[in-house]
Design a protein around this motif. Sequence first.
Motif, short mmCIF file in Angstrom:
data_model
loop_
_atom_site.label_atom_id
_atom_site.label_comp_id
_atom_site.label_asym_id
_atom_site.label_seq_id
_atom_site.Cartn_x
_atom_site.Cartn_y
_atom_site.Cartn_z
N LEU A 143 15.25 -24.53 -6.78
CA LEU A 143 14.86 -25.90 -6.54
C LEU A 143 14.51 -26.49 -7.81
CD1 LEU A 143 12.94 -24.78 -3.16
CD2 LEU A 143 15.29 -25.56 -3.49
N ASP A 144 14.11 -25.81 -8.83
CA ASP A 144 13.52 -26.39 -10.06
C ASP A 144 14.78 -26.96 -10.92
OD1 ASP A 144 11.03 -25.72 -9.08
OD2 ASP A 144 11.16 -23.98 -10.10
N HIS A 149 17.92 -27.77 -9.78
CA HIS A 149 18.61 -28.46 -8.90
C HIS A 149 20.01 -28.06 -9.09
CE1 HIS A 149 14.94 -30.73 -9.09
NE2 HIS A 149 15.13 -30.88 -10.28
N ARG A 150 20.27 -26.63 -8.96
CA ARG A 150 21.57 -25.91 -9.11
C ARG A 150 21.69 -25.08 -7.93
NH1 ARG A 150 24.40 -29.28 -12.57
NH2 ARG A 150 25.95 -27.42 -12.49
N PRO A 205 25.75 -29.06 -8.73
CA PRO A 205 24.49 -29.79 -8.78
C PRO A 205 23.97 -30.03 -7.41
CG PRO A 205 25.87 -31.30 -9.55
CD PRO A 205 26.65 -30.09 -9.24
N SER A 243 20.57 -31.73 -4.37
CA SER A 243 19.34 -32.32 -4.33
C SER A 243 18.71 -31.66 -2.96
CB SER A 243 19.55 -33.73 -4.21
OG SER A 243 18.12 -34.22 -4.01
N TYR A 251 20.53 -38.21 -7.08
CA TYR A 251 19.46 -37.41 -7.35
C TYR A 251 20.15 -35.97 -7.62
CZ TYR A 251 16.41 -40.73 -5.43
OH TYR A 251 15.97 -41.96 -5.05
N SER A 275 19.03 -33.42 -10.40
CA SER A 275 17.74 -33.99 -11.09
C SER A 275 16.68 -33.99 -10.38
CB SER A 275 18.26 -35.67 -11.70
OG SER A 275 18.42 -36.29 -10.62
N ASN A 312 14.80 -33.43 -6.12
CA ASN A 312 14.73 -33.12 -4.74
C ASN A 312 14.34 -34.37 -3.92
OD1 ASN A 312 15.82 -30.40 -5.23
ND2 ASN A 312 13.57 -29.77 -5.62
N VAL A 329 19.99 -28.69 1.47
CA VAL A 329 20.31 -28.50 -0.02
C VAL A 329 21.59 -29.37 0.37
CG1 VAL A 329 21.30 -26.84 -1.42
CG2 VAL A 329 19.47 -26.27 -0.20
#
Length: 403
Positions: A255-256, A258-259, A273, A275, A338, A341, A343, A349
């Motif tokens: 989550l940090d 974004h992958r 990637p 969000s 997003y 980059s 959330n 997800v």
Amino acid sequence: MSRTRVHTHPSAPPARPARFAAATAGAVALAVALAGCSGTGPEDDPEADGKGRSRTSIAVNLTGRQAKAGEPVRVTLESGRLRQVTVTGSGGEKLDGKVSADGRSWTSSRVAAPGTAYAVEARDDQEGTARAEFATAAAEKVNKLTLAPGKNSRVGIAQPLSIVFDHPVENKAVVERQLRVTTSNNTRGSWGWMRDWSGKDRVDWRPREYWKPGTKVTLDARLNGVDSGGDGGWFVRDYRTGFTVGRQQVVKVDLDTHRLKLYRDGVPVKDVPVSAGTPGGEKASWRGTAVLMAKEGTINMRSETVGLGDAYDKMVDYSMRLTWSGMYAHAAPWNAAYFGSANRSSGCVGMSDADAAAVYAEVRVGDPFEITGGDAKGTVAVNNGYGAWNLGWTEWQAKSALR
């Protein structure tokens, strides 16, 4: 406990005990109706064979046409030694059992089921035979269950065996003892009880660690004749299912950063990637291990079904359910600004159409989604989908009714 005796002499009235013929050539007892008196001794037995040898009676603990279900069948021999006892239900099923060390009694290893007629046939070591019949009262309430995964399915390495019961189960330890899991490689695991997201009683079986690929798993739920306890009712059938574990595959969502990365046999095969849920409130995503519950394809998602105030109503492609509370991984092209980059979703997800299609094609029901990062509202609960992996092994074992 009252015992019914069954008479086998052709000319005696029904109120006499069941008799095994003495060891004379061709002597075979004849079956007649159930009766309930005790046997007599050889000195005053009018049915002695004239040579001072007394016939022997058997007693069956369950009697009549409304016998109590849920108890083992016990057959007792008055004298001599039992060689074999066969108890057959009206559906053709047989109750296994064991003769005692002294040969005087036999007890079934399983209990008598509700609403079933049984025929008992016993043979002693002198080739005498006797037969009896009884029937159990029908169940006033029947408990049924739903099994997951589906029979003969192929699943991911995190898929638990899961049983949801229609009615409450008070006798959890009794029920759990009848749930037998066997695996092709002696995988160690444990049952854990919980209240399902639906509010019903549920029990899951998970290994200590993720399954090894190729493991074959069988559940034999020998519940016929088991009382749920309380107001749960009786089980009136057995259940059997099995599945095979597929390839070693793990989805990791950070989550940090974004992958979303898909690993197979420890090697990354997809890196896309995403969000995820907007942090700081109910729209945030869950962290922890969520097991892929279903690949639902294109579905309608509405905010009111998950308790969110600002309404959305969208048809969503490549939907992969992760929790009962409504967290999915899916295509979210409206959130493209997003991806990678920030959330900014309503809890799911999201990824591009192309990336979602690629991930959807590769994942299998039962694959773990390991979700990490600070932008979360908490850890997936044990009953919110298949959240058992968020408990340590000792914690999970403690949820067994047999611990």
